[in-house]
Design a protein around this motif. Structure first.
Motif, short mmCIF file in Angstrom:
data_model
loop_
_atom_site.label_atom_id
_atom_site.label_comp_id
_atom_site.label_asym_id
_atom_site.label_seq_id
_atom_site.Cartn_x
_atom_site.Cartn_y
_atom_site.Cartn_z
N GLN A 119 0.84 -1.20 0.00
CA GLN A 119 0.00 0.00 0.00
C GLN A 119 0.87 1.24 0.00
N MET A 120 0.43 2.25 -0.77
CA MET A 120 1.14 3.53 -0.75
C MET A 120 0.14 4.61 -0.33
N GLY A 121 0.58 5.51 0.54
CA GLY A 121 -0.30 6.60 0.96
C GLY A 121 -0.44 6.64 2.46
N ALA A 122 -0.66 7.87 2.97
CA ALA A 122 -0.63 8.05 4.42
C ALA A 122 -1.99 7.79 5.06
N ASN A 123 -3.08 8.05 4.37
CA ASN A 123 -4.37 7.80 5.01
C ASN A 123 -5.30 7.01 4.09
N VAL A 124 -6.39 6.56 4.67
CA VAL A 124 -7.28 5.62 3.99
C VAL A 124 -7.73 6.14 2.62
N ASP A 125 -8.07 7.45 2.55
CA ASP A 125 -8.64 7.97 1.31
C ASP A 125 -7.69 7.96 0.13
N ASP A 126 -6.40 8.27 0.41
CA ASP A 126 -5.51 8.32 -0.75
C ASP A 126 -4.60 7.10 -0.84
N THR A 127 -4.95 6.06 -0.08
CA THR A 127 -4.12 4.86 -0.15
C THR A 127 -4.35 4.15 -1.49
N MET A 128 -3.25 3.71 -2.07
CA MET A 128 -3.35 3.05 -3.38
C MET A 128 -2.63 1.71 -3.28
N THR A 129 -3.22 0.68 -3.88
CA THR A 129 -2.55 -0.63 -3.90
C THR A 129 -1.54 -0.65 -5.04
N LEU A 130 -0.32 -1.00 -4.69
CA LEU A 130 0.74 -1.12 -5.69
C LEU A 130 1.30 -2.54 -5.65
N TRP A 131 2.08 -2.86 -6.66
CA TRP A 131 2.75 -4.17 -6.68
C TRP A 131 4.26 -3.99 -6.70
N ARG A 134 -2.09 1.53 -25.31
CA ARG A 134 -3.48 1.32 -24.88
C ARG A 134 -3.65 1.78 -23.43
N GLY A 135 -2.65 1.50 -22.59
CA GLY A 135 -2.71 1.93 -21.19
C GLY A 135 -2.81 3.44 -21.07
N MET A 136 -2.04 4.15 -21.88
CA MET A 136 -2.05 5.62 -21.83
C MET A 136 -3.43 6.14 -22.25
N ARG A 137 -4.07 5.46 -23.21
CA ARG A 137 -5.43 5.86 -23.65
C ARG A 137 -6.48 5.61 -22.58
N THR A 138 -6.15 4.73 -21.61
CA THR A 138 -7.13 4.33 -20.60
C THR A 138 -7.04 5.18 -19.33
N MET A 139 -6.07 6.11 -19.29
CA MET A 139 -5.80 6.83 -18.04
C MET A 139 -7.01 7.61 -17.50
N ASN A 140 -7.82 8.20 -18.36
CA ASN A 140 -8.99 8.94 -17.86
C ASN A 140 -9.90 8.04 -17.06
N ALA A 141 -10.09 6.83 -17.56
CA ALA A 141 -10.95 5.88 -16.85
C ALA A 141 -10.32 5.50 -15.51
N TYR A 173 -8.58 7.38 -13.51
CA TYR A 173 -8.80 8.43 -12.50
C TYR A 173 -10.16 8.27 -11.81
N GLU A 174 -11.11 7.68 -12.53
CA GLU A 174 -12.44 7.51 -11.93
C GLU A 174 -12.46 6.42 -10.87
N THR A 175 -11.81 5.30 -11.12
CA THR A 175 -11.89 4.18 -10.15
C THR A 175 -10.63 4.03 -9.30
N ARG A 176 -9.51 4.44 -9.84
CA ARG A 176 -8.18 4.24 -9.22
C ARG A 176 -7.98 2.78 -8.81
N ASP A 177 -8.59 1.88 -9.54
CA ASP A 177 -8.45 0.46 -9.23
C ASP A 177 -8.36 -0.31 -10.55
N VAL A 178 -7.17 -0.79 -10.88
CA VAL A 178 -7.01 -1.41 -12.20
C VAL A 178 -7.76 -2.73 -12.34
N THR A 179 -8.11 -3.34 -11.21
CA THR A 179 -8.80 -4.63 -11.31
C THR A 179 -10.23 -4.43 -11.84
N LYS A 180 -10.74 -3.18 -11.71
CA LYS A 180 -12.11 -2.92 -12.21
C LYS A 180 -12.09 -2.26 -13.59
N LEU A 181 -10.94 -2.21 -14.18
CA LEU A 181 -10.77 -1.42 -15.39
C LEU A 181 -10.60 -2.29 -16.63
#
Ligand code: GAP
Length: 490
Positions: free
Chosen positions: A157-169, A309-316, A318-326
């Motif tokens: 996990q990256m980020g200091a608090n729950v709201d901006d925490t992001m799962t990384l690998w 293709r990944g670069m074309r998908t960036m707007n989407a 920002y909406e979910t910030r979760d690649v597993t749903k993308l």
């Protein structure tokens, strides 16, 4: 008592002489994680340096890179790892041992298959017939649970608090850092296709089955080149890299009879690869096993197109910030002119380069060099263990000994040590019989040792004893540096 296998001998030597230790040993150890001790850290650095020297320093068509281990999750969505980097595993109903499906055999002790990892879909699990397969732990036949996909990437996990925490690998290969920087390197240097980008760094995989000491671990170091070329020239470059990498091992003293190529069958190829060959080494596991040391693949334009293709998908994203749903967006119609394409000034053509990827493991190479160098012989009726390392890989280049600890000999030997240590990794030793001191250096792989004796005081000469031939040369101390440079080829 039965003679231990060669691998056991090497593991024991590595521990005894400070090459490699089990990680966290004082707490009982952490499975499949290892630490390099004083000699091992030097060996590993020498392997890295030898790789870097031949692929970056000595070539004018390759530049280096050193990327961060943590990368944007979209990198792994585009590369396919987020969705597909998994092993198919099953659990024995009798003894609960978890095994990779592609490692199951139909007879006990059968030859293990060669695959490292296969990209799989959960759906594929249903297609496996395990009725004749044998559990490698308890020998029960055909009693397995339904295979499941076991994800190989470590999450953090990256980020200091729950709201901006992001799962990384943690990156499972260094290659994607190179693809993600392809544009940066083009824009900030004068490289022209064909050219390559090389990187050495740590990778992490939550392997289902680890294997044989440092052969397959969960944290390891890779040395990878992504070589970008014009489509149509890829087969020529693939051949070039096969020969170039095979010769690298030979030039560092690896025995030819222990190395071979193994082409991947068509049905074994990763979906992005047009061709793939493994450089295999005959490792001493069990009955003697050919295993992958390095893979060389023709990845075509798969990765650069996927990242477009990944670069074309960036707007989407920002909406979910979760690649597993993308869902990755389809390729643009003019993908050939996309942001990761290349314009050839000479031919005025634009294309997405093809990629030849030689991908080696630094830890696995260290193990192969250790195995290959290991020897036992007899000197004057006394058994000795010796590591016959190539001089450029040897952790210590020369040992420096006064024959006795008196008569001013230690002072002369110390002066020689001070003089040489700026040029070579040296070891000063005045303890015990000189024969024992030679033996200790032989076991560390030191190519030669210098001894200061009574004659040294009279004519300023010393003996230089060769680890392999045991021949002793008398050399003037004023000539020592040049003599060693020539002898060691450094
Ligand atoms: N980018 C391509 C790639 O990563 P790979 O065949 O999965 O290909 C390349 O890995 C090399 O990395 C292998 O040939 C091996 O030397 C090393 N390697 C892979 N997984 C490893 C592990 N779990 N432990 C030690 N080395 C490993």
């Amino acid at each position: 008592m039965a003679k231990l296998t060669k691998l056991d001998d090497i593991v024991a030597l590595c521990k005894r002489r400070g090459f490699i230790y089990q990680s966290s040993e004082i707490y009982g150890g952490l499975a499949s994680c290892y630490d390099y001790g004083p000699l091992g850290a030097e060996l590993k650095r020498n392997v890295r340096n030898a790789w870097w020297k031949t692929v970056v320093q000595m070539r004018d068509d390759i530049v280096g890179l050193d990327c961060s281990i943590l990368m944007h999750p979209m990198v792994w969505k585009a590369s396919g790892h987020a969705d597909k980097f998994a092993d198919l595993v099953t659990v024995c109903k009798k003894c609960s041992t978890r095994t990779r499906v592609d490692h199951l055999q139909e007879k006990p002790g059968g030859q293990q298959e060669h695959t490292e990892h296969v990209a799989i879909d959960a759906e594929e699990a249903k297609e496996h017939n395990l009725s004749k397969k044998v559990c490698p732990s308890c020998g029960t036949v055909g009693q397995f649970n339904k295979p499941m996909a076991f994800k190989l990437m470590f999450e953090t996990q990256m980020g200091a608090n729950v709201d901006d925490t992001m799962t990384l690998w943690l990156r499972p290969e260094t290659a994607q850092g190179i693809f993600a920087n392809f544009r940066n390197v083009l824009d900030s240097t004068r490289v022209k296709v064909p050219f390559g980008i090389a990187q050495i760094g740590k990778s992490f995989r939550n392997e289902v089955t680890t294997k044989a000491f440092i052969f397959r671990t969960r944290e390891f170091e890779q040395a990878e080149i992504e070589f970008f070329c014009k489509p149509g020239t890829d087969e020529e470059w693939y051949k070039h890299w096969k020969d170039f990498r095979f010769n690298w091992y030979l030039n560092l003293g690896m025995k030819k009879e222990n190395l071979r190529f193994r082409d991947h069958d068509k049905d074994e190829l990763a979906h992005y690869a047009k061709a793939c060959v493994d450089v295999e080494y005959k490792f001493p596991f069990g009955s003697g096993d050919w295993q992958e040391l390095e893979g060389i693949a023709n990845r075509q334009d798969f990765d650069l197109r996927q990242h477009q293709r990944g670069m074309r998908t960036m707007n989407a994203w920002y909406e979910t910030r979760d690649v597993t749903k993308l869902q990755l967006k389809d390729e643009a119609e003019d993908w050939i002119k996309g942001p990761l394409s290349y314009f050839d000034e000479e031919s005025k053509e634009r294309f997405v380069p093809y990629v030849i990827e030689p991908s080696a493991g630094i830890d696995r190479s260290c193990l192969a060099f250790l195995v290959d160098a290991y020897d036992e012989d007899e000197i004057n009726g006394e058994q000795r263990n010796v590591l016959r390392f190539h001089p450029s890989l040897a952790p210590i280049k020369t040992g420096i000994f006064p024959l006795v600890k008196k008569d001013g000999l230690p002072e002369i030997a110390r002066n020689i040590y001070d003089e040489l240590k700026g040029c070579f990794a040296c070891f000063y030793d005045e303890k015990g019989a000189v024969g024992r001191r030679y033996r200790r250096q032989d076991e560390a792989g030191t190519p030669c040792c210098i001894t200061v004796d009574g004659q040294s005081k009279e004519d300023q000469t010393v003996t230089v004893r060769d680890r392999d031939s045991l021949k002793q040369d008398r050399v003037n101390t004023a000539q020592l540096k040049n003599y060693l440079r020539d002898k060691l080829g450094l």
